[in-house]
Design an enzyme around this catalytic site. Structure first.
Site, PDB file in Angstrom:
ATOM      1  N   ASP A 192       8.688   5.181  -7.606  1.00 44.78           N
ATOM      2  CA  ASP A 192       8.288   5.165  -9.016  1.00 44.78           C
ATOM      3  C   ASP A 192       9.497   5.333  -9.933  1.00 44.78           C
ATOM      4  OD1 ASP A 192       6.645   5.061 -11.202  1.00 44.78           O
ATOM      5  OD2 ASP A 192       5.773   7.059 -10.937  1.00 44.78           O
ATOM      6  N   GLY A 193       9.456   4.653 -11.057  1.00 43.55           N
ATOM      7  CA  GLY A 193      10.494   4.877 -12.072  1.00 43.55           C
ATOM      8  C   GLY A 193      11.396   3.683 -12.334  1.00 43.55           C
ATOM      9  N   TRP A 207      14.078   3.487 -15.401  1.00 46.12           N
ATOM     10  CA  TRP A 207      15.501   3.257 -15.075  1.00 46.12           C
ATOM     11  C   TRP A 207      16.040   2.119 -15.942  1.00 46.12           C
ATOM     12  CZ3 TRP A 207      18.420  -0.862 -13.449  1.00 46.12           C
ATOM     13  CH2 TRP A 207      19.700  -0.574 -12.951  1.00 46.12           C
ATOM     14  N   HIS A 243      13.202  -3.398 -11.382  1.00 45.03           N
ATOM     15  CA  HIS A 243      12.584  -3.721 -10.085  1.00 45.03           C
ATOM     16  C   HIS A 243      13.629  -4.261  -9.112  1.00 45.03           C
ATOM     17  CE1 HIS A 243       8.742  -2.682 -11.593  1.00 45.03           C
ATOM     18  NE2 HIS A 243       8.572  -3.738 -12.386  1.00 45.03           N
ATOM     19  N   SER A 263      -3.182  -1.889  -5.667  1.00 41.28           N
ATOM     20  CA  SER A 263      -4.259  -2.777  -6.138  1.00 41.28           C
ATOM     21  C   SER A 263      -4.357  -2.723  -7.660  1.00 41.28           C
ATOM     22  CB  SER A 263      -5.601  -2.457  -5.481  1.00 41.28           C
ATOM     23  OG  SER A 263      -5.666  -1.165  -5.007  1.00 41.28           O
ATOM     24  N   GLU A 264      -3.985  -1.562  -8.238  1.00 41.09           N
ATOM     25  CA  GLU A 264      -4.030  -1.422  -9.700  1.00 41.09           C
ATOM     26  C   GLU A 264      -2.891  -2.195 -10.382  1.00 41.09           C
ATOM     27  OE1 GLU A 264      -4.315   1.227  -7.571  1.00 41.09           O
ATOM     28  OE2 GLU A 264      -6.485   1.398  -7.834  1.00 41.09           O
ATOM     29  N   TRP A 291      -2.084  -5.129 -10.092  1.00 39.88           N
ATOM     30  CA  TRP A 291      -2.508  -6.478 -10.504  1.00 39.88           C
ATOM     31  C   TRP A 291      -2.837  -6.518 -11.990  1.00 39.88           C
ATOM     32  CZ3 TRP A 291      -1.280 -10.350  -7.592  1.00 39.88           C
ATOM     33  CH2 TRP A 291      -1.320 -10.256  -6.187  1.00 39.88           C
ATOM     34  N   LEU A 293      12.507   1.273  14.301  1.00 34.81           N
ATOM     35  CA  LEU A 293      11.816   1.738  13.094  1.00 34.81           C
ATOM     36  C   LEU A 293      10.691   0.760  12.762  1.00 34.81           C
ATOM     37  CD1 LEU A 293      11.763   3.473  10.369  1.00 34.81           C
ATOM     38  CD2 LEU A 293      13.245   1.712   9.425  1.00 34.81           C
ATOM     39  N   ARG A 353       7.562  11.179  -3.695  1.00 29.34           N
ATOM     40  CA  ARG A 353       7.371  10.379  -4.905  1.00 29.34           C
ATOM     41  C   ARG A 353       8.550  10.638  -5.835  1.00 29.34           C
ATOM     42  NH1 ARG A 353       2.053   8.725  -8.164  1.00 29.34           N
ATOM     43  NH2 ARG A 353       3.052   7.454  -9.741  1.00 29.34           N
ATOM     44  N   SER A 408      -1.851   8.628  -6.597  1.00 35.54           N
ATOM     45  CA  SER A 408      -2.143   7.283  -7.100  1.00 35.54           C
ATOM     46  C   SER A 408      -2.739   6.341  -6.059  1.00 35.54           C
ATOM     47  CB  SER A 408      -0.868   6.655  -7.690  1.00 35.54           C
ATOM     48  OG  SER A 408      -0.394   7.427  -8.754  1.00 35.54           O
ATOM     49  N   GLU A 435       3.324  16.752   4.079  1.00 36.64           N
ATOM     50  CA  GLU A 435       4.122  17.558   3.160  1.00 36.64           C
ATOM     51  C   GLU A 435       4.489  16.664   1.984  1.00 36.64           C
ATOM     52  OE1 GLU A 435       5.049  20.797   3.455  1.00 36.64           O
ATOM     53  OE2 GLU A 435       3.811  20.901   5.258  1.00 36.64           O
TER      54      GLU A 435
HETATM   55  C1  FPP Z   1       7.083   1.632  -9.969  1.00 34.29           C
HETATM   56  O1  FPP Z   1       7.943   1.632 -11.075  1.00 34.29           O
HETATM   57  C2  FPP Z   1       7.429   0.583  -9.051  1.00 34.29           C
HETATM   58  C3  FPP Z   1       6.649  -0.520  -8.785  1.00 34.29           C
HETATM   59  C4  FPP Z   1       5.348  -0.733  -9.400  1.00 34.29           C
HETATM   60  C5  FPP Z   1       7.107  -1.579  -7.890  1.00 34.29           C
HETATM   61  C6  FPP Z   1       7.883  -1.143  -6.688  1.00 34.29           C
HETATM   62  C7  FPP Z   1       8.740  -2.282  -6.305  1.00 34.29           C
HETATM   63  C8  FPP Z   1      10.007  -2.186  -5.878  1.00 34.29           C
HETATM   64  C9  FPP Z   1      10.692  -0.920  -5.609  1.00 34.29           C
HETATM   65  C10 FPP Z   1      10.853  -3.409  -5.664  1.00 34.29           C
HETATM   66  C11 FPP Z   1      10.341  -4.422  -4.715  1.00 34.29           C
HETATM   67  C12 FPP Z   1       9.938  -3.896  -3.406  1.00 34.29           C
HETATM   68  C13 FPP Z   1      10.213  -4.517  -2.242  1.00 34.29           C
HETATM   69  C14 FPP Z   1       9.626  -4.006  -0.982  1.00 34.29           C
HETATM   70  C15 FPP Z   1      11.077  -5.685  -2.186  1.00 34.29           C
HETATM   71  P1  FPP Z   1       7.325   1.453 -12.519  1.00 34.29           P
HETATM   72  O2  FPP Z   1       7.504   0.028 -12.910  1.00 34.29           O
HETATM   73  O3  FPP Z   1       5.919   1.948 -12.552  1.00 34.29           O
HETATM   74  O4  FPP Z   1       8.287   2.389 -13.336  1.00 34.29           O
HETATM   75  P2  FPP Z   1       7.925   3.195 -14.653  1.00 34.29           P
HETATM   76  O5  FPP Z   1       6.804   4.121 -14.321  1.00 34.29           O
HETATM   77  O6  FPP Z   1       9.203   3.913 -14.941  1.00 34.29           O
HETATM   78  O7  FPP Z   1       7.578   2.189 -15.718  1.00 34.29           O
END
Ligand code: FPP
Length: 246
Positions: free
Chosen positions: A25-26, A30, A42, A71-72, A74, A136, A193, A201, A212
């Site tokens: 997340d984040g 960022w 991303h 799923s959310e 989308w 892995l 997280r 979530s 944990e």
């Molecule tokens: C949450 O950040 C992240 C996502 C919804 C997408 C996760 C995707 C990646 C890490 C990149 C692609 C993954 C692979 C496996 C190639 P956010 O957009 O909700 O961030 P925010 O809460 O700061 O807006």
């Protein structure tokens, strides 16, 4: 079937987690911090995925599950969904060869039928190509929602009962988990997280019964293999009791 929560009880104290699951997340925050567009966040998040895999390999973790698209998700703006799907394609195209060389097996969980057919094909091919790898198991949760997963399992069990193949009294944890998309995977020992949010979530609700939790204040694109190693150390200092007395 591979071990579920019960067998982890026998693991020695101080052992590294067998299975680490991460809510990445984040990315958006960022990007904002760096004065960039969300897509750049991303993209940098995908780099952090590599770091996480490297961290898992270096720390003897056997299973790494990454929540890449819920799923959310989308419901996000069309453009962002397109960006994320494009990134995923790029990632699969570029990384599967490396994964294979590193003896990593890929598995994707979630409602794959909602993904475009080319992504579905890429996933099937990558899973097939890496299926015998043993160092892995990388599980990517895509179009994944834990409630969807539990409902699907309940429906499948109900169908077995209706068909006379199963009695209601025979339904137990093992039979139930066999219908989850995580079938054959041990439960996550630790769920991380990033970004300071402290929520699950809709991620691995059933599987997280004894996990944990580690909530990190860093944003996902800043996650490195060193962060992973620190998380493993933190886990090793935890006292897991599974409801037993101290
Ligand atoms: C949450 O950040 C992240 C996502 C919804 C997408 C996760 C995707 C990646 C890490 C990149 C692609 C993954 C692979 C496996 C190639 P956010 O957009 O909700 O961030 P925010 O809460 O700061 O807006």
């Amino acid at each position: 079937m591979e071990s579920q929560a019960h067998s982890i009880i026998e693991e020695p104290a101080g052992a590294p987690p067998r299975h680490v699951a991460i809510i990445m997340d984040g990315n958006g925050r960022w990007a904002k911090r760096e004065g960039k567009i969300r897509a750049a966040g991303h993209r940098q998040g995908a780099e952090a995925v590599r770091e996480a895999i490297e961290g898992a390999l270096q720390n003897g973790v056997e299973y790494l599950t990454l929540y890449a698209f819920s799923s959310e998700n989308w419901n996000r703006p069309e453009e962002e969904v397109r960006d994320l799907m494009g990134l995923l394609k790029l990632y699969l195209n570029r990384e599967v060869k490396t994964m294979h060389k590193q003896n990593v097996r890929l598995r994707v969980i979630g409602r794959k039928d909602r993904l475009s057919s080319d992504i579905q094909q890429m996933i099937t091919k990558a899973e097939e190509h890496t299926k015998d790898n043993t160092r892995l198991t990388l599980v990517i949760a895509l179009s994944y929602g834990s409630r969807d997963e539990i409902i699907d399992a309940a429906k499948a069990l109900a169908q077995e009962v209706e068909a006379g193949a199963l009695k209601v009294d025979e339904i137990d944890e093992d039979r139930f988990t066999a219908f989850l998309s995580t079938k054959g995977l041990p439960d996550p020992d630790m769920i991380i997280r990033t970004s300071g949010e402290q929520r699950l979530s809709n991620f691995l609700l059933w599987q997280a019964a004894y996990s944990e939790f580690l909530f990190l204040d860093i944003l996902w694109p800043d996650f490195t293999k060193e962060t992973f190693a620190e998380a493993v150390s933190e886990y090793q200092g935890r006292d897991r009791r599974y409801g037993l007395r101290p």
